[in-house]
Enzyme design. Structure first.
Site, PDB file in Angstrom:
ATOM      1  N   ALA A  60      49.032  56.631  29.396  1.00 40.36           N
ATOM      2  CA  ALA A  60      48.638  55.409  30.109  1.00 40.36           C
ATOM      3  C   ALA A  60      49.860  54.489  30.071  1.00 40.36           C
ATOM      4  CB  ALA A  60      47.440  54.768  29.430  1.00 40.36           C
ATOM      5  N   GLY A  99      49.937  46.243  25.676  1.00 41.30           N
ATOM      6  CA  GLY A  99      49.606  47.661  25.474  1.00 41.30           C
ATOM      7  C   GLY A  99      48.278  47.993  26.111  1.00 41.30           C
ATOM      8  N   ASN A 100      47.706  49.123  25.742  1.00 42.62           N
ATOM      9  CA  ASN A 100      46.367  49.471  26.244  1.00 42.62           C
ATOM     10  C   ASN A 100      45.658  50.343  25.216  1.00 42.62           C
ATOM     11  OD1 ASN A 100      46.917  52.379  26.914  1.00 42.62           O
ATOM     12  ND2 ASN A 100      48.448  51.397  28.208  1.00 42.62           N
ATOM     13  N   TYR A 101      44.408  50.709  25.518  1.00 42.22           N
ATOM     14  CA  TYR A 101      43.558  51.363  24.521  1.00 42.22           C
ATOM     15  C   TYR A 101      43.725  52.887  24.441  1.00 42.22           C
ATOM     16  CZ  TYR A 101      41.006  46.942  24.525  1.00 42.22           C
ATOM     17  OH  TYR A 101      40.675  45.629  24.423  1.00 42.22           O
TER      18      TYR A 101
END
Ligand code: C5P
Length: 406
Positions: free
Chosen positions: A276, A208-210
């Site tokens: 994102a 995943g990402n932030y």
């Protein structure tokens, strides 16, 4: 713009309550109908007599009028209003509103509100900067309420800083501009993506990402607030949607996001991709949890579909496509490449180098580049302010486009 508009003016116990008198006069002069609802604490700062004289209506304060058996129904008042403006709003009433408390007529009307709510938090600089106040303001914004930000300057306490109530004429301008813009995207469908995507490694792990989703949600609120039908396709985030004209579609992976977007894309007029999206996903997610071992582990990754690029390839002339780009190097050059490659009308570039910009922050510092390669560098601002500004820009582009079409 304000002629005949029914406005509930909520006043709470702040020294800035004296400014409410001028605010009422200005609103009445513009032809608005103003119903004052004040808390008990507000009466220590300005008298109900002053306010009822200026508003030409009895001031309301209690749910029940002592002895007379008259009930001031919060439900009826909430339904009556075209807008609710709470100015000045103390830290205390702000906290009650953020927590859904309804212990007086004003907070009960707020909870039952159907119309847009504007709130002007006013307090001393230290109270303003307390994390609880910041959190409460964000909570109200996440409900779709519109912040009237305080000004900086000399405060009644003698301190100096953020916390002064905006001047009444500025509040009136804000309301006028709100009513002017309220329906300008009516009939337009806006497709927005937000947040991260989660790409499954095994049943308990993902890549995943932030991304927090804040930018996409602020845009959804801004377009919905101006009458658009919004489809918000969001990855896993902890944000809420408030406006009734936002249809929220929760997804997890990039492929799910792709499918849901493609379903809505053909009928959308404006697409803004803030998500994102993971560029890659594990080629073969494990069916069972991957066990720990002492040897190195490699994951084979396979590319995900590029939602925005696919839209650019299928785009009809009437559709307006906006992408976001987060770059760590050569931000502008990379963004321009992306703009051309994905056939975008507009790209919003944020550089991770700018303090306060990008993932997780409540603020953003961006540069806009359109397909004619006009470049506009914007200052650091809240994501809500940037969302408002993007509605302006996109509106201008659409007007120009429609004129060209004629
Ligand atoms: O190419 P890059 O990922 O940097 O492009 C960023 C823009 O493209 C963002 O607007 C993002 O939402 C969108 N995007 C997409 N689908 C992908 C990757 C990016 O819609 N698979």
């Amino acid at each position: 713009m304000l002629k005949g508009k029914k406005i509930i003016l909520g006043i709470t116990g702040s020294i800035a309550a004296y400014k409410a008198a001028t605010l009422i006069r200005l609103l009445i002069r513009k032809g608005a109908v103003v119903q004052v609802v004040m808390t008990d604490a507000a009466k220590d700062f300005i008298t109900p007599l002053t306010l009822s004289t200026l508003s030409q209506r009895p001031v309301l304060s209690e749910p029940f009028q002592g002895g007379s058996g008259q009930w001031n129904s919060h439900i009826d008042w909430a339904a009556w209003a075209d807008a609710i403006v709470i100015a000045p709003l103390t830290a205390n009433t702000l906290a009650k509103m953020a927590n859904g408390q309804a212990d007086n007529l004003l907070t009960a009307i707020y909870l039952a509100a159907r119309s847009p709510v504007f709130f002007a938090p006013v307090m001393d600089v230290d109270m303003f900067e307390h994390p609880a106040t910041t959190k409460n303001i964000h909570t109200l914004q996440s409900y779709g309420n519109i912040l009237i930000p305080p000004d900086e300057g000399e405060l009644a306490s003698g301190l100096s800083g953020k916390g002064r109530m905006k001047e009444p004429d500025e509040i009136v301008s804000l309301l006028e501009s709100f009513f002017k813009k309220k329906n300008r995207f009516r009939g337009k469908k806006v497709l927005i993506t937000a947040g991260p995507t989660y790409e499954k490694i095994d049943p308990v792990r993902f890549i995943g990402n932030y991304s927090s989703g804040k930018m996409g949600f602020a845009l959804a609120n801004a377009f919905a607030g101006q009458g658009a039908e919004v489809i918000l396709v969001t990855g896993p985030v902890s944000l809420r949607t408030a406006c009734t004209n936002i249809q929220r579609v929760d997804v997890s992976s990039a492929r799910e996001m792709f499918d849901r977007c493609m379903k809505h894309f053909p009928t959308s007029d404006i697409c803004i991709m803030t998500a994102a999206v993971a560029d890659y996903r594990p080629a073969m997610p494990a069916k069972q949890k991957i066990k720990k071992s002492d040897t190195a582990l490699s994951l084979e990754l396979t590319p995900n579909p590029d939602i925005l690029k696919t839209m650019g390839e299928k785009k009809k002339n009437r559709q307006f496509l906006t992408g976001f780009a987060l770059e760590t190097r050569n931000a502008k050059a990379e963004a321009m490449k992306k703009l051309r490659n994905k056939k975008l009308d507009l790209i919003v570039v944020n550089s991770l180098k700018d303090a306060g910009a990008g993932f997780g922050h409540d603020t953003n510092k961006v540069t806009l580049i359109d397909k004619e390669e006009n470049i506009k560098v914007l200052p650091l601002m809240s994501k809500e302010a940037l969302a408002g500004l993007l509605t302006e820009k996109i509106y201008e582009y659409l007007i120009n486009k429609e004129n060209h079409a004629i």
